[in-house]
Design a protein around this motif. Structure first.
Motif, short mmCIF file in Angstrom:
data_model
loop_
_atom_site.label_atom_id
_atom_site.label_comp_id
_atom_site.label_asym_id
_atom_site.label_seq_id
_atom_site.Cartn_x
_atom_site.Cartn_y
_atom_site.Cartn_z
N LEU A 62 -8.76 -25.45 -41.74
CA LEU A 62 -9.51 -24.51 -41.34
C LEU A 62 -9.87 -23.26 -42.11
N ILE A 63 -8.73 -22.89 -42.85
CA ILE A 63 -8.94 -21.87 -43.81
C ILE A 63 -9.97 -22.14 -44.99
N ALA A 64 -9.93 -23.43 -45.60
CA ALA A 64 -11.04 -23.87 -46.60
C ALA A 64 -12.27 -23.94 -45.64
N LYS A 65 -12.56 -24.48 -44.57
CA LYS A 65 -13.80 -24.77 -44.01
C LYS A 65 -14.55 -23.50 -43.59
N MET A 66 -13.74 -22.42 -43.10
CA MET A 66 -14.22 -21.00 -42.89
C MET A 66 -14.79 -20.33 -44.03
N GLU A 67 -13.93 -20.66 -45.03
CA GLU A 67 -14.53 -19.88 -46.29
C GLU A 67 -15.69 -20.69 -46.68
N HIS A 68 -15.75 -21.99 -46.68
CA HIS A 68 -16.92 -22.77 -46.80
C HIS A 68 -18.06 -22.47 -46.08
N LEU A 69 -17.71 -22.30 -44.88
CA LEU A 69 -18.72 -21.75 -43.95
C LEU A 69 -19.57 -20.45 -44.11
N GLY A 70 -18.94 -19.54 -44.95
CA GLY A 70 -19.52 -18.24 -45.30
C GLY A 70 -18.82 -17.04 -44.89
N VAL A 71 -17.83 -17.27 -44.36
CA VAL A 71 -16.89 -16.27 -44.05
C VAL A 71 -16.25 -15.81 -45.30
N SER A 72 -16.06 -14.55 -45.52
CA SER A 72 -15.57 -13.98 -46.71
C SER A 72 -13.84 -14.32 -46.64
N LYS A 73 -13.51 -14.34 -47.95
CA LYS A 73 -12.02 -14.64 -48.23
C LYS A 73 -11.09 -13.78 -47.46
N SER A 74 -11.39 -12.42 -47.50
CA SER A 74 -10.65 -11.44 -46.79
C SER A 74 -10.40 -11.52 -45.44
N THR A 75 -11.46 -11.65 -44.78
CA THR A 75 -11.58 -12.03 -43.34
C THR A 75 -10.91 -13.26 -42.91
N VAL A 76 -11.08 -14.18 -43.65
CA VAL A 76 -10.48 -15.58 -43.30
C VAL A 76 -8.97 -15.41 -43.35
#
Length: 458
Positions: free
Chosen positions: A280-294
């Motif tokens: 989920l961490i990897a996919k949400m970053e890939h989705l375009g959510v910033s690293k800090s937020t994820v």
């Protein structure tokens, strides 16, 4: 087709294998219960493999996210927004659970001595877990390295925050540390990709064990509460979460569920949302959510945003009280359930935490109902699947919603990923890697979207 594309294509077979393994596990559990029960270590072993990856992934993600953000206030704002969001959503889950739980018909169930003993055992486990003070003190690890070895999500989160802010304070002098952590993150994701090939074996063992131990007949008397719980979780996901993600992020819930379908399947087969946390961490970053937020939202949500657990505790408490002929008053319901939801935060990710929290709450508020915990032990494994999936979807939606509020989402990338134009690289599980185009026609669209986190677009 390139080598990377071939590897990506081969990962599709992995999840076909998982489905086949689940079907075979059910068959073994029904036809040979003793054999199915003996296969439980296969499921436990797979979950242990994934669990060992969680702390290093959380550490790397948060350190990179915070270390790359120059304004500490921004991280604090995201964290405060996340905690407020988690509190509100837990309230929604409690209200829905109370409404449906009070509408369910009362089922006449009788307690055996064995079930009474099971309830007492769960209460003892809850007592040993300690209270709120022990929970808060437990967030502090024995040492910095031990936060990555003890297996506690909150310890890893705490240390990662400290290290991330320290690297951030160093400014340019902290850049070498960030590069080292980035390399470590790539290695960890690669190891995780290797571990995931054991998923079919783990799913086979887990399903065979639970079916072999429980059987079909044991579930019939408890079908009412099971169906009621599944319906309640579905209502919460479709109505509450679906409406929220549409209004705030402008994204359809089913598009988001399709994007995370493999993770949901993995959770269903293992009955543990922890197995999907690194993905989920990897996919949400890939989705375009910033690293800090994820990095802040996902790990924190796994400990504090437990919508499915809140619904489970609500309905299980009402079911036990009604089945024993001693219903809870509205005031008792609210008091007991608020206590349970708070207590469940410290037991997040612990096997059997739901039952232990349930027993602890009943023991402290209504001791005469404690024996009733044994009533739902037989179906807790099946209810935990819906509980874990609901928790996972809640955290997926929450991450996107909080990222949207904080303006930490790359909208162009979000649309491209959900449209299938930027597929997630299953071979490496690295959110910074985009596989080759699925068709020549889509190639220009790929080249127009840089592979970076949303931090670079602000």
């Amino acid at each position: 087709m390139s080598t990377a594309a071939q590897k990506r294509d081969r990962t599709h077979y992995l999840y076909v294998f998982v489905i086949v393994a689940v079907a075979l596990g059910i068959g073994v559990g029904l036809l040979a219960p003793d054999v199915g029960t003996a296969l439980k270590p296969l499921g436990d072993g797979f979950i242990a493999l994934v669990r060992m990856m969680i702390a290093p992934i959380i550490f790397c993600t948060i350190v990179l996210g915070i270390g790359s953000v120059r304004r500490a206030a921004q991280v604090g704002r995201v964290g405060g927004t996340a905690l407020l969001y988690f509190l509100v959503m837990s309230g929604f889950a409690l209200v829905i659970g109370l409404l449906v739980g009070n509408l369910l018909p009362v089922t006449d169930l009788q307690l055996t001595e064995e079930l009474r003993a099971e309830g007492a055992e769960r209460a003892a486990q809850a007592h040993e877990a300690g209270g709120t003070v022990d929970f808060l003190l437990g967030i502090i690890p024995t040492s910095l390295p031990s936060a990555l070895t003890d297996g506690s999500v909150l310890e890893a989160l705490f240390v990662a925050l400290l290290v991330g802010f320290a690297v951030q304070a160093l400014g340019e002098r902290g850049e070498p540390a960030l590069r080292a952590v980035e390399v470590l993150q790539r290695i960890v994701f690669k190891v995780l990709a290797m571990v995931m090939w054991a998923a079919p074996v783990g799913a086979f063992g887990a399903i065979a064990a639970v079916v072999g131990a429980t059987g079909v007949d044991a579930l019939k008397a408890l079908a009412v509460v099971m169906v009621g719980f599944y319906v309640t979780c579905a209502l919460f996901v479709l109505v509450v979460l679906g409406t929220l993600v549409r209004l705030v992020a402008g994204v359809g819930l089913f598009s988001l569920l399709r994007y995370t379908a493999r993770e949901i399947l993995l959770i269903v087969s293992t009955s543990s949302s922890e197995t999907a946390l690194p993905r989920l961490i990897a996919k949400m970053e890939h989705l375009g959510v910033s690293k800090s937020t994820v990095g802040i939202t996902v790990p924190t949500g796994y400990s504090f945003n437990l919508d499915g657990t809140a619904i489970y505790l609500t309905m299980a408490s009402l079911f036990i009280a009604n089945s024993l002929g001693d219903p809870l008053s509205l005031g008792e319901q609210v008091s007991l359930l608020v206590f349970m939801v708070i207590a469940s935060k410290g037991a997040a990710g612990v096997s059997g935490a739901g039952l232990a929290t349930l027993a602890g709450g009943l023991s402290s508020h209504r001791p005469e109902l404690l024996d009733g915990v044994g009533l739902i032990v037989g179906i807790d494994r099946f209810m935990s699947e819906a509980r874990a999936v609901t928790n996972f979807i809640g955290n997926t939606v929450g991450t996107l919603v909080i990222g949207t509020w904080a303006r930490q989402v790359d909208r162009d990338r979000l649309r491209a990923v959900l449209a299938g134009e930027l597929p997630f690289d299953e071979a490496s599980m690295d959110p910074a890697v985009v596989p080759p185009p699925v068709s020549a026609q889509r190639a220009p669209q790929h080249s127009a979207l840089p592979v970076v986190s949303a931090d670079a677009h602000r």
